[in-house]
Design a protein around this motif. Structure first.
Motif, PDB file in Angstrom:
ATOM      1  N   ALA A   1      83.601   9.708  -1.685  1.00  0.00           N
ATOM      2  CA  ALA A   1      83.528   8.296  -1.327  1.00  0.00           C
ATOM      3  C   ALA A   1      83.599   7.433  -2.577  1.00  0.00           C
ATOM      4  O   ALA A   1      83.220   7.862  -3.677  1.00  0.00           O
ATOM      5  N   THR A   2      84.058   6.208  -2.392  1.00  0.00           N
ATOM      6  CA  THR A   2      84.061   5.215  -3.466  1.00  0.00           C
ATOM      7  C   THR A   2      83.518   3.899  -2.924  1.00  0.00           C
ATOM      8  O   THR A   2      83.600   3.626  -1.721  1.00  0.00           O
ATOM      9  N   ALA A   3      82.965   3.092  -3.801  1.00  0.00           N
ATOM     10  CA  ALA A   3      82.431   1.792  -3.386  1.00  0.00           C
ATOM     11  C   ALA A   3      82.570   0.788  -4.515  1.00  0.00           C
ATOM     12  O   ALA A   3      82.060   1.021  -5.618  1.00  0.00           O
ATOM     13  N   TRP A   4      83.290  -0.300  -4.250  1.00  0.00           N
ATOM     14  CA  TRP A   4      83.300  -1.471  -5.119  1.00  0.00           C
ATOM     15  C   TRP A   4      82.429  -2.514  -4.452  1.00  0.00           C
ATOM     16  O   TRP A   4      82.766  -2.994  -3.361  1.00  0.00           O
ATOM     17  N   THR A   5      81.306  -2.843  -5.054  1.00  0.00           N
ATOM     18  CA  THR A   5      80.377  -3.784  -4.426  1.00  0.00           C
ATOM     19  C   THR A   5      79.980  -4.881  -5.400  1.00  0.00           C
ATOM     20  O   THR A   5      79.971  -4.693  -6.615  1.00  0.00           O
ATOM     21  N   LEU A   6      79.635  -6.015  -4.830  1.00  0.00           N
ATOM     22  CA  LEU A   6      79.179  -7.168  -5.605  1.00  0.00           C
ATOM     23  C   LEU A   6      77.916  -7.695  -4.943  1.00  0.00           C
ATOM     24  O   LEU A   6      77.928  -8.058  -3.767  1.00  0.00           O
ATOM     25  N   ARG A   7      76.824  -7.721  -5.707  1.00  0.00           N
ATOM     26  CA  ARG A   7      75.535  -8.164  -5.170  1.00  0.00           C
ATOM     27  C   ARG A   7      75.012  -9.362  -5.952  1.00  0.00           C
ATOM     28  O   ARG A   7      75.023  -9.379  -7.177  1.00  0.00           O
ATOM     29  N   GLU A   8      74.535 -10.379  -5.197  1.00  0.00           N
ATOM     30  CA  GLU A   8      73.953 -11.554  -5.825  1.00  0.00           C
ATOM     31  C   GLU A   8      72.527 -11.747  -5.310  1.00  0.00           C
ATOM     32  O   GLU A   8      72.281 -11.623  -4.106  1.00  0.00           O
TER      33      GLU A   8
ATOM     34  N   PHE B   1      72.473 -10.938  -1.341  1.00  0.00           N
ATOM     35  CA  PHE B   1      73.748 -10.938  -0.635  1.00  0.00           C
ATOM     36  C   PHE B   1      74.639  -9.857  -1.251  1.00  0.00           C
ATOM     37  O   PHE B   1      74.802  -9.795  -2.468  1.00  0.00           O
ATOM     38  N   LEU B   2      75.192  -9.013  -0.413  1.00  0.00           N
ATOM     39  CA  LEU B   2      75.989  -7.889  -0.875  1.00  0.00           C
ATOM     40  C   LEU B   2      77.307  -7.851  -0.111  1.00  0.00           C
ATOM     41  O   LEU B   2      77.324  -7.863   1.117  1.00  0.00           O
ATOM     42  N   GLN B   3      78.420  -7.807  -0.868  1.00  0.00           N
ATOM     43  CA  GLN B   3      79.743  -7.754  -0.264  1.00  0.00           C
ATOM     44  C   GLN B   3      80.529  -6.582  -0.853  1.00  0.00           C
ATOM     45  O   GLN B   3      80.227  -6.090  -1.940  1.00  0.00           O
TER      46      GLN B   3
ATOM     47  N   THR C   1      75.075  -6.823   3.279  1.00  0.00           N
ATOM     48  CA  THR C   1      73.851  -7.425   3.802  1.00  0.00           C
ATOM     49  C   THR C   1      73.732  -8.868   3.334  1.00  0.00           C
ATOM     50  O   THR C   1      74.278  -9.253   2.294  1.00  0.00           O
ATOM     51  N   ASN C   2      73.052  -9.670   4.121  1.00  0.00           N
ATOM     52  CA  ASN C   2      72.630 -11.018   3.757  1.00  0.00           C
ATOM     53  C   ASN C   2      71.196 -11.140   4.239  1.00  0.00           C
ATOM     54  O   ASN C   2      70.948 -11.111   5.448  1.00  0.00           O
ATOM     55  N   GLU C   3      70.252 -11.262   3.327  1.00  0.00           N
ATOM     56  CA  GLU C   3      68.868 -11.209   3.762  1.00  0.00           C
ATOM     57  C   GLU C   3      67.937 -11.940   2.805  1.00  0.00           C
ATOM     58  O   GLU C   3      68.304 -12.251   1.655  1.00  0.00           O
TER      59      GLU C   3
ATOM     60  N   GLY D   1      69.982  -2.652   4.372  1.00  0.00           N
ATOM     61  CA  GLY D   1      70.633  -3.876   4.781  1.00  0.00           C
ATOM     62  C   GLY D   1      70.130  -4.474   6.075  1.00  0.00           C
ATOM     63  O   GLY D   1      69.404  -3.856   6.855  1.00  0.00           O
ATOM     64  N   SER D   2      70.583  -5.705   6.322  1.00  0.00           N
ATOM     65  CA  SER D   2      70.089  -6.483   7.460  1.00  0.00           C
ATOM     66  C   SER D   2      70.599  -5.972   8.799  1.00  0.00           C
ATOM     67  O   SER D   2      70.040  -6.320   9.843  1.00  0.00           O
ATOM     68  N   ASP D   3      71.660  -5.153   8.813  1.00  0.00           N
ATOM     69  CA  ASP D   3      72.174  -4.619  10.074  1.00  0.00           C
ATOM     70  C   ASP D   3      71.540  -3.283  10.444  1.00  0.00           C
ATOM     71  O   ASP D   3      71.804  -2.750  11.524  1.00  0.00           O
ATOM     72  N   ALA D   4      70.750  -2.711   9.559  1.00  0.00           N
ATOM     73  CA  ALA D   4      70.114  -1.435   9.842  1.00  0.00           C
ATOM     74  C   ALA D   4      69.030  -1.597  10.901  1.00  0.00           C
ATOM     75  O   ALA D   4      68.504  -2.689  11.130  1.00  0.00           O
ATOM     76  N   THR D   5      68.687  -0.503  11.559  1.00  0.00           N
ATOM     77  CA  THR D   5      67.661  -0.523  12.605  1.00  0.00           C
ATOM     78  C   THR D   5      66.663   0.609  12.358  1.00  0.00           C
ATOM     79  O   THR D   5      66.935   1.543  11.593  1.00  0.00           O
TER      80      THR D   5
END
Length: 421
Positions: free
Chosen positions: A55-62, A82-84, A117-119, A189-193
């Motif tokens: 797997a690979t991931a390019w992420t940007l977190r603020e 905030f993570l995109q 995520t946005n939280e 993240g905010s979508d997790a349960t």
């Protein structure tokens, strides 16, 4: 505080952590002071399990927020996270299929646990007297070297706590900390349960340190964690843990000696041992610009650390995260490691490396070995670059008398840039 140079470098630079606020905080220059923390990262992961792809991931977190100046002892902090995906993000293990840009449950991939995520990351109100700080709200809590309570600062989305805490330093050389939390907000993240979203329950954290014995520091703690049972944890992660740490210099060496005793709780399943032990010993030696550390960390069968910053321990490939947190049975883990750190002669780059030998709770080192390396470069007061590599070589599923809890080879690599203001 743990004296392992390799881990200390990681915690101080990559995580930017600090312990409980026991002294007066620096006051903002204005009534409201903004804060910005941005991390751009590329990460590659390859766990060589059957049917699992790399797997690979390019992420940007603020992280963007603000704090206020003290007003009659009161101050406040508010921060969003905030993570995109800044490009490819094709890690799609079954638990996060709906949170990836390329979901493919028929071809699951190595986990890179940084879903979008946005939280609300932190939001707390403080009241501070001369020697005591009271804090209520969503907050960051990191105790000692984060082996038991931390913020999982390596991942893009950090772990925070909905809690009330008190930090006190009114007695000379003695610092005391207590927190009650009813929720640990996890990294998924905010979508997790469920248990991916948070660990809920009654969490009591009692901690004290005394440094009035010359250069020796003594720390004692009691962590009482009674979590709500879920299908994911089945009560296995609940525990009462009591420990003591001694750290300081002995001649040319610096040492860390930690011992902890853990019991289960009323909600623990019958399959969990009623008591287990933890030991962590290491010694560091500095010669010229080089620092060498030899240590061993031991977790008895059933010993769990569900709130720890686990990535800082047992290798950066993260192959032992699940049993250490307690989401799968922990049959025991011994980690014998040797680390070395030094500044490189070019570009003011700092280099650290470590080798780990892993085994079961009988200290049979038959799980596998791992090599880790980290390069860090402080470009300015605001910019920090980090490159990290981990290679785990498993000895196979049944190399020893206890089934290997990390039976597959693993490789991880990441490179990132951090900006803080």
């Amino acid at each position: 505080m743990k004296t392992t140079t390799f881990t200390t470098l990681f915690l101080s630079t990559a995580l930017g952590i600090a312990g409980p606020e026991l002294t007066e905080r620096p006051q903002p220059q204005s009534w409201i002071e903004p804060s910005i923390n941005i991390r751009a990262r590329f990460e590659y992961g390859d766990l060589a399990a059957p049917g699992l792809e790399r797997a690979t991931a390019w992420t940007l977190r603020e992280r963007i927020g603000f704090s206020t100046r003290d007003f009659n002892g009161f101050s406040a902090l508010l921060e969003g996270e905030f993570l995109q995906y800044a490009g490819a993000y094709d890690s799609a293990p079954s638990a996060f299929t709906s949170q990836t840009t390329k979901p493919n449950p028929l071809a699951p991939r190595t986990q890179i646990n940084d879903p979008e995520t946005n939280e609300l990351n932190r939001a707390h109100l403080d009241y501070q007297t001369k020697n005591t700080t009271f804090r209520a709200g969503r907050q960051r809590i990191i105790l000692d070297n984060a082996a038991f309570v931390g913020n999982v600062g390596w991942r893009q989305n950090e772990q925070t706590y909905d809690a009330f805490s008190i930090a006190n330093a009114s007695i000379p050389d003695l610092t005391l900390f207590y927190a009650y939390a009813n929720r640990a907000n996890r990294i998924f993240g905010s979508d997790a349960t469920g248990a991916l979203r948070n660990f809920a329950g009654d969490i009591h954290l009692i901690h004290g340190s005394y440094d009035g014995l010359g250069e020796t520091k003594i720390t004692a703690y009691s962590y009482l964690m009674d979590f709500d049972e879920t299908a994911a944890n089945s009560g296995y992660i609940s525990n009462n843990t009591y420990g003591i740490i001694a750290a300081g210099p002995v001649g040319p060496l610096k040492y860390h000696a930690e011992f902890a005793y853990q019991t289960d709780t009323g909600s623990s399943p019958a399959t969990k041992p009623t008591e287990s032990w933890y030991t962590h010993l290491n010694a560091s030696y500095a010669y010229s610009d080089h620092t060498f550390t030899l240590g061993c960390e031991y977790l008895d069968a059933g010993f769990v650390t569900p709130l720890a910053t686990v990535h800082a321990f047992n290798g950066y490939s993260d192959v032992f995260v699940a049993p250490r947190i307690g989401l799968v049975n922990n049959p025991g883990l011994a980690d014998l490691y040797f680390s070395h750190s030094t500044p490189l002669p070019i570009w003011d780059v700092k280099f650290s490396q470590a080798i780990h030998f892993f085994g079961d709770n009988n200290a049979n080192f038959d799980y596998g070995t791992e090599y880790d390396a980290v390069l860090t470069k402080q470009f300015s007061d605001h910019f920090l670059g980090i490159a990290k590599f981990a290679l785990y070589d498993s000895k196979g599923a049944s190399a020893g008398p206890i089934s290997n809890i990390a039976p597959f080879d693993a490789t991880r690599f990441s490179i990132e840039m951090n900006y803080s203001f």
